[in-house]
Enzyme design. Structure first.
Site, PDB file in Angstrom:
ATOM      1  N   GLU A 237      -9.559  -8.135  -0.910  1.00  3.97           N
ATOM      2  CA  GLU A 237     -10.341  -7.775  -1.920  1.00  3.97           C
ATOM      3  C   GLU A 237     -11.337  -7.556  -2.067  1.00  3.97           C
ATOM      4  OE1 GLU A 237      -7.698  -7.224  -4.161  1.00  3.97           O
ATOM      5  OE2 GLU A 237      -6.178  -6.392  -2.490  1.00  3.97           O
TER       6      GLU A 237
ATOM      7  N   GLY B 111       0.463  -0.925  -0.297  1.00 10.73           N
ATOM      8  CA  GLY B 111       0.137   0.109  -0.350  1.00 10.73           C
ATOM      9  C   GLY B 111       0.944   1.398   0.335  1.00 10.73           C
TER      10      GLY B 111
ATOM     11  N   LYS C  59       3.065 -10.359  -3.788  1.00  8.80           N
ATOM     12  CA  LYS C  59       3.298  -9.187  -3.426  1.00  8.80           C
ATOM     13  C   LYS C  59       5.056  -9.855  -3.420  1.00  8.80           C
ATOM     14  CE  LYS C  59      -0.808  -6.780  -1.586  1.00  8.80           C
ATOM     15  NZ  LYS C  59      -1.654  -6.781  -0.267  1.00  8.80           N
TER      16      LYS C  59
HETATM   17  P1  NAP Z   1     -12.812  -1.349  -5.870  1.00  6.54           P
HETATM   18  O1  NAP Z   1     -13.010  -0.700  -4.570  1.00  6.54           O
HETATM   19  O2  NAP Z   1     -13.287  -2.946  -5.934  1.00  6.54           O
HETATM   20  O3  NAP Z   1     -12.983  -1.065  -7.095  1.00  6.54           O
HETATM   21  C1  NAP Z   1     -13.095  -1.386  -8.491  1.00  6.54           C
HETATM   22  C2  NAP Z   1     -13.263  -0.404  -9.491  1.00  6.54           C
HETATM   23  O4  NAP Z   1     -13.005  -0.464 -10.478  1.00  6.54           O
HETATM   24  C3  NAP Z   1     -14.688   0.168  -9.029  1.00  6.54           C
HETATM   25  O5  NAP Z   1     -14.796   1.260  -9.258  1.00  6.54           O
HETATM   26  C4  NAP Z   1     -15.277  -0.703 -10.151  1.00  6.54           C
HETATM   27  O6  NAP Z   1     -16.505   0.065 -10.718  1.00  6.54           O
HETATM   28  C5  NAP Z   1     -14.543  -0.647 -11.051  1.00  6.54           C
HETATM   29  N1  NAP Z   1     -14.056  -1.849 -11.994  1.00  6.54           N
HETATM   30  C6  NAP Z   1     -14.017  -3.374 -12.208  1.00  6.54           C
HETATM   31  N2  NAP Z   1     -14.033  -3.771 -13.287  1.00  6.54           N
HETATM   32  C7  NAP Z   1     -14.490  -3.521 -14.092  1.00  6.54           C
HETATM   33  C8  NAP Z   1     -14.870  -3.403 -15.717  1.00  6.54           C
HETATM   34  N3  NAP Z   1     -14.606  -5.140 -15.360  1.00  6.54           N
HETATM   35  N4  NAP Z   1     -15.316  -2.552 -16.194  1.00  6.54           N
HETATM   36  C9  NAP Z   1     -14.921  -1.165 -15.731  1.00  6.54           C
HETATM   37  N5  NAP Z   1     -14.896  -0.887 -14.458  1.00  6.54           N
HETATM   38  C10 NAP Z   1     -14.927  -1.712 -13.713  1.00  6.54           C
HETATM   39  O7  NAP Z   1     -10.882  -2.431  -5.759  1.00  6.54           O
HETATM   40  P2  NAP Z   1     -10.162  -2.462  -5.267  1.00  6.54           P
HETATM   41  O8  NAP Z   1      -9.610  -1.623  -3.835  1.00  6.54           O
HETATM   42  O9  NAP Z   1     -10.059   0.207  -5.035  1.00  6.54           O
HETATM   43  O10 NAP Z   1      -8.949  -2.611  -5.813  1.00  6.54           O
HETATM   44  C11 NAP Z   1      -8.524  -1.956  -7.081  1.00  6.54           C
HETATM   45  C12 NAP Z   1      -6.724  -2.216  -7.197  1.00  6.54           C
HETATM   46  O11 NAP Z   1      -5.676  -1.862  -6.370  1.00  6.54           O
HETATM   47  C13 NAP Z   1      -7.163  -3.867  -7.221  1.00  6.54           C
HETATM   48  O12 NAP Z   1      -5.868  -4.763  -8.119  1.00  6.54           O
HETATM   49  C14 NAP Z   1      -6.229  -4.302  -6.104  1.00  6.54           C
HETATM   50  O13 NAP Z   1      -6.432  -5.379  -5.857  1.00  6.54           O
HETATM   51  C15 NAP Z   1      -5.163  -3.117  -5.827  1.00  6.54           C
HETATM   52  N6  NAP Z   1      -4.926  -2.919  -4.499  1.00  6.54           N
HETATM   53  C16 NAP Z   1      -5.772  -1.921  -3.690  1.00  6.54           C
HETATM   54  C17 NAP Z   1      -5.288  -2.038  -2.112  1.00  6.54           C
HETATM   55  C18 NAP Z   1      -6.578  -1.680  -1.487  1.00  6.54           C
HETATM   56  O14 NAP Z   1      -6.217  -1.575  -0.321  1.00  6.54           O
HETATM   57  N7  NAP Z   1      -7.792  -1.485  -1.748  1.00  6.54           N
HETATM   58  C19 NAP Z   1      -4.287  -2.117  -2.017  1.00  6.54           C
HETATM   59  C20 NAP Z   1      -3.488  -1.774  -2.536  1.00  6.54           C
HETATM   60  C21 NAP Z   1      -3.987  -2.575  -4.272  1.00  6.54           C
HETATM   61  P3  NAP Z   1     -17.862   0.534 -10.375  1.00  6.54           P
HETATM   62  O15 NAP Z   1     -17.540   1.113  -8.919  1.00  6.54           O
HETATM   63  O16 NAP Z   1     -18.828   0.908 -10.905  1.00  6.54           O
HETATM   64  O17 NAP Z   1     -18.179  -1.353  -9.723  1.00  6.54           O
HETATM   65  N1  HSE Z   2      -6.077  -7.008   0.050  1.00  8.38           N
HETATM   66  C1  HSE Z   2      -5.253  -6.341   0.027  1.00  8.38           C
HETATM   67  C2  HSE Z   2      -4.523  -5.755   2.065  1.00  8.38           C
HETATM   68  C3  HSE Z   2      -4.807  -5.087  -0.167  1.00  8.38           C
HETATM   69  O1  HSE Z   2      -4.797  -6.650   2.632  1.00  8.38           O
HETATM   70  O2  HSE Z   2      -2.967  -6.048   2.162  1.00  8.38           O
HETATM   71  C4  HSE Z   2      -3.362  -4.366  -0.532  1.00  8.38           C
HETATM   72  O3  HSE Z   2      -2.976  -4.864  -1.424  1.00  8.38           O
END
Ligand code: NAP
Ligand code: HSE
Length: 432
Positions: A190, A134, A205
């Site tokens: 996730e 993160g 990771k």
């Molecule tokens: P999330 O909250 O589920 O958001 C995903 C977003 O992408 C939503 O806005 C969704 O649209 C959109 N989306 C998903 N599939 C799509 C598609 N096929 N076409 C168009 N739009 C689409 O996910 P997130 O937690 O932000 O995570 C995003 C990425 O960052 C992932 O790769 C995750 O592993 C990575 N990540 C997350 C974190 C964390 O703390 N959450 C930390 C590090 C990395 P809608 O809103 O309309 O549903």
């Molecule tokens: N699901 C992931 C975690 C988000 O819990 O660490 C950050 O990559």
């Protein structure tokens, strides 16, 4: 440059954090890069969903082509997740000479080398700082800060969700399902939390960290992976009683030319710096031949911390644009991959078994260990309420994985052994 135009793929937890920082820190960003940043398009799945940030409705689209084929968009920020579809979008964006910033560890762990090659062939940057730990700038620290050093060991708490769950289970005695639901609600997990709790997210990771840290193409299938779903209250209690803290730890270790990479629940000595990393926090403990021990600590998940890493990559892309050096910073791996055999992977182990409480049972167990040259460091034997069954808890001295797995197999086939209840790696009594 008059302005930079961004296309954002995803407006969920991380995407909303990106919009918040773009809006609230515009003056700092302008000062860093010398021109305004315009958010030109945002791709989402559901155009009518209520959003936690204000975004002009006219910017939203469901059509990815409106970003990857728009000649005015300079940088694509991918924070929507997914692998196969997303890979196609990123390849297309790079071929259209767009720089890409992604937080997607699933994608980078599987297709990182292909995408990085495509980026450099197109004179584009592909940065992915947010994909590991993160808000901690760990990738840049490995690649730039420790550029001259040879890394010998990396130990990481690199999954916020599992660290949150284990912390709450052991400190507050809360139930696994209850804490997992809270981690989901807080946006740490996730969308399908299986990857978190089964250790796969951490393995992805560690693949990225080991590839960069050891300058060697490590594949996801090289990482031995075990999750936290079978950890019991008893395991957490014993762990505390013996002076350890249970953590999901990723370990990447180099001995000479050979490396091992794994992710597993680990009993970590309470004296180890990683033992104090709690809740959703992440930390990566890095040892280098020249630098010695270092540790990088911070929030490992959540919208704003992760978006901070995304934005640092965006600033990096824009600085490269000003200097005209995009696509030149990726360094290809220096060494051929050489993995340790199981007979070369050493660790201490914790083992909890239920045995028939009868004369000679203990001797049979110790014989198996001594035949493999493995001795005990700590041992507890307690009668259970059940008739004639005792619980034995052992912490071994260092043993090879090969010997240890043979021991487990032989114990399971002993008649006096009712059940091998649990077994974990033990780390951190000696540093490095
Ligand atoms: P999330 O909250 O589920 O958001 C995903 C977003 O992408 C939503 O806005 C969704 O649209 C959109 N989306 C998903 N599939 C799509 C598609 N096929 N076409 C168009 N739009 C689409 O996910 P997130 O937690 O932000 O995570 C995003 C990425 O960052 C992932 O790769 C995750 O592993 C990575 N990540 C997350 C974190 C964390 O703390 N959450 C930390 C590090 C990395 P809608 O809103 O309309 O549903
Ligand atoms: N699901 C992931 C975690 C988000 O819990 O660490 C950050 O990559």
């Amino acid at each position: 440059m008059k302005k930079i135009s961004i296309g954002l793929l995803g407006l969920g937890t991380v995407g909303s954090g990106v919009v918040t920082i773009l809006t609230n820190h515009q003056d700092k960003l302008m000062h860093q890069v010398g021109c305004p940043i315009e958010l030109k398009k945002v791709v989402v799945q559901d155009l009518h969903k209520e959003r936690s940030v204000e975004v002009d409705q006219s910017l939203l689209t469901k059509n990815v082509d409106e970003v990857i084929n728009d000649p005015e968009i300079d940088v694509v920020i991918e924070v929507m997740g997914g692998v196969e579809e997303t890979r196609k979008y990123i390849l297309a964006a790079l071929r259209n000479k767009k720089h890409v910033v992604t937080a997607n560890k699933d994608l980078m762990a599987l297709y990182g080398s292909e995408l990085l090659l495509e980026a450099s062939e197109n004179g584009c940057d592909l940065f992915y700082e947010a994909s590991v730990a993160g808000g901690i700038p760990i990738l840049r620290s490995l690649v730039d800060g420790l550029a001259s050093d040879r890394i010998t060991k990396m130990m990481g708490i690199v999954n916020g969700t599992t660290n949150f769950i284990l912390t709450k289970m052991s400190k507050d005695k809360r139930a696994y399902e209850d804490v997992l639901a809270e981690a989901q609600h807080l946006g740490y997990a996730e969308s399908d939390p299986t990857a978190d709790v089964e250790g796969l997210d951490a393995a992805r990771k560690m693949t990225i960290l080991a590839t960069l840290g050891f300058s060697m193409n490590i594949d996801l299938q090289d990482v031995r992976t075990q999750g936290i779903t079978t950890i019991t209250e008893e395991d957490l209690d014993y762990s505390k009683r013996l002076g350890y803290t249970m953590k999901l730890i990723g370990i990447a270790h180099r001995d000479g030319e050979k490396v091992e990479v794994s992710v597993q629940p680990t009993l970590l000595s309470e004296n180890h710096p990683l033992a104090a990393v709690n809740d959703e926090y992440n930390a990566v403990y890095v040892c280098g031949e020249a630098v010695g021990e270092t540790m990088f600590y911070g929030p490992g998940a959540g919208g704003l911390p992760t978006a901070t890493a995304v934005m640092s990559d965006l600033v990096g892309v824009m600085k490269n644009m000003r200097l005209g050096v995009n696509g030149l910073s990726a360094v290809s791996p220096q060494y051929e991959k050489k993995l340790k055999l199981d007979s070369e992977r050493y660790s201490k182990y914790f083992l909890r078994i239920h045995v028939q409480d009868q004369v000679g049972a203990f001797a049979k167990i110790t014989t198996i260990f001594s035949e493999h040259g493995v001795s005990f460091e700590k041992i507890l034997q307690l009668p259970l309420n059940k008739s004639n069954v005792a619980e034995i808890v052992i912490v071994t001295h260092r043993a090879s994985l090969k010997d240890y797995e043979e021991i487990l197999g032989q114990l399971e086939s002993l008649e006096v052994v009712k059940q091998v209840k649990s077994s974990y790696r033990v780390e951190g009594d000696e540093m490095q």
